[in-house]
Design a protein around this motif. Structure first.
Motif, PDB file in Angstrom:
ATOM      1  N   LYS B  13       0.840  -1.185   0.000  1.00 46.71           N
ATOM      2  CA  LYS B  13       0.000   0.000   0.000  1.00 46.71           C
ATOM      3  C   LYS B  13       0.883   1.245   0.000  1.00 46.71           C
ATOM      4  CE  LYS B  13      -4.323  -1.493   0.376  1.00 46.71           C
ATOM      5  NZ  LYS B  13      -5.398  -1.044  -0.553  1.00 46.71           N
ATOM      6  N   THR B  14       0.261   2.351  -0.345  1.00 46.68           N
ATOM      7  CA  THR B  14       0.952   3.632  -0.362  1.00 46.68           C
ATOM      8  C   THR B  14       0.611   4.411   0.900  1.00 46.68           C
ATOM      9  OG1 THR B  14       0.823   3.677  -2.769  1.00 46.68           O
ATOM     10  CG2 THR B  14       1.301   5.766  -1.657  1.00 46.68           C
ATOM     11  N   ARG B  15       1.557   5.172   1.359  1.00 44.89           N
ATOM     12  CA  ARG B  15       1.355   6.015   2.540  1.00 44.89           C
ATOM     13  C   ARG B  15       0.070   6.841   2.401  1.00 44.89           C
ATOM     14  NH1 ARG B  15       6.375   9.740   3.693  1.00 44.89           N
ATOM     15  NH2 ARG B  15       5.768  10.331   1.593  1.00 44.89           N
ATOM     16  N   GLN B  17      -2.968   5.618   2.511  1.00 53.72           N
ATOM     17  CA  GLN B  17      -4.093   4.745   2.145  1.00 53.72           C
ATOM     18  C   GLN B  17      -4.636   4.006   3.351  1.00 53.72           C
ATOM     19  OE1 GLN B  17      -2.442   2.319  -1.143  1.00 53.72           O
ATOM     20  NE2 GLN B  17      -3.860   3.410  -2.505  1.00 53.72           N
ATOM     21  N   GLN B  18      -5.707   3.273   3.104  1.00 52.62           N
ATOM     22  CA  GLN B  18      -6.333   2.471   4.143  1.00 52.62           C
ATOM     23  C   GLN B  18      -6.227   0.997   3.748  1.00 52.62           C
ATOM     24  OE1 GLN B  18      -9.603   0.900   3.469  1.00 52.62           O
ATOM     25  NE2 GLN B  18      -9.831   0.031   5.503  1.00 52.62           N
ATOM     26  N   VAL B  19      -6.182   0.111   4.753  1.00 55.15           N
ATOM     27  CA  VAL B  19      -6.052  -1.314   4.465  1.00 55.15           C
ATOM     28  C   VAL B  19      -6.953  -2.126   5.398  1.00 55.15           C
ATOM     29  CG1 VAL B  19      -4.127  -1.729   6.068  1.00 55.15           C
ATOM     30  CG2 VAL B  19      -4.371  -3.151   4.024  1.00 55.15           C
ATOM     31  N   ASN B  79      -6.091   2.961   9.016  1.00 56.31           N
ATOM     32  CA  ASN B  79      -6.296   4.163   8.198  1.00 56.31           C
ATOM     33  C   ASN B  79      -5.028   5.004   8.135  1.00 56.31           C
ATOM     34  OD1 ASN B  79      -9.060   3.653   7.755  1.00 56.31           O
ATOM     35  ND2 ASN B  79      -9.540   4.464   9.794  1.00 56.31           N
TER      36      ASN B  79
END
Lengths: 111, 114
Positions: B13-15, B17-19, B79
């Protein structure tokens, strides 16, 4: 604060030699102590717990409340004992509380 | 019984973003705990769910939230991802009222934040 300390990052012994993986803890109450093991490419699994006073795969661990230690011992190491070992403490009154882990010790048993 | 299962296995993921990470407990277990394991460190407790409610929480910011479903499976949401969130996320299940204490761990989800 509750804390688990494993002073050795890596422990290397020859097959047949005795092994002792050190674990010290800080906790003001009555803790439950555990040793977890992670073999290569496998998930973390429970090795033994202090309340059981059992020997698993030749390993034993005695809770020393005076020295706040829970060292893991085996008299004769085997190559298949090579793994990552984590000491852990539970502090939620024993009712399936969360675990506080040490940083782990990698045991390498050479042939 | 496959034991504790987690998905996905890996995630990038990119800084910012949410996962969402998912966990299915071992059959018969009703409690799910989540741990974060940074490289070279032991697992660190995030939170524990029982009866669809957060029962215990470790020292993690509110960016970390979770959920437990009626079938006991659980999700971990993070988040506003930071680079420091890169870690192996472990799920562990147990039976709250078991006579013996044991948490069974899943294989983990490796999260990389770039």
């Amino acid at each position: 604060a509750q804390r688990v300390t494993q002073p050795e990052k890596l422990l290397s012994v020859f097959k047949g030699a005795p092994v002792e993986l050190k674990c010290n803890y800080s906790y003001s109450g009555s803790p439950e102590l555990f040793w977890y093991v992670q073999y290569s490419r496998q998930r973390l699994q429970l090795l033994l717990r202090h309340i059981s006073r059992e020997s698993i795969k030749g390993f034993t661990a005695d809770l020393n409340k005076g020295e706040t230690s829970f060292h893991l011992k085996k008299p004769f190491a085997q190559e298949e004992d090579s793994a990552m070992y984590y000491c852990a403490l539970s502090w939620y009154g024993g009712s399936q509380g969360n675990l506080i882990f040490g940083k782990g010790t990698k045991l390498s048993v050479k042939p | 019984d496959a034991g504790v299962t987690q998905s996905p296995t890996h995630l990038i993921k990119t800084r910012g973003q949410q996962v969402t990470l998912r966990c299915s407990p071992k059959s018969g277990h009703d409690t799910v705990s989540w741990y974060q394991q940074a490289l070279g460190q032991g697992p660190q407790f995030i939170f524990q769910y029982y009866e669809e409610e957060e029962r215990q929480r470790g020292n993690f910011p509110d960016r970390f939230s979770g959920h437990q479903f009626p079938n006991y499976s659980s999700e971990l949401n993070v988040n506003a991802l930071l680079l420091g969130d890169s870690a192996l996320y472990l799920c562990a299940s147990s039976f709250l009222l078991a006579a013996t204490y044991e948490q069974y761990f899943g294989p983990g989800t490796r999260l990389t934040v770039t």
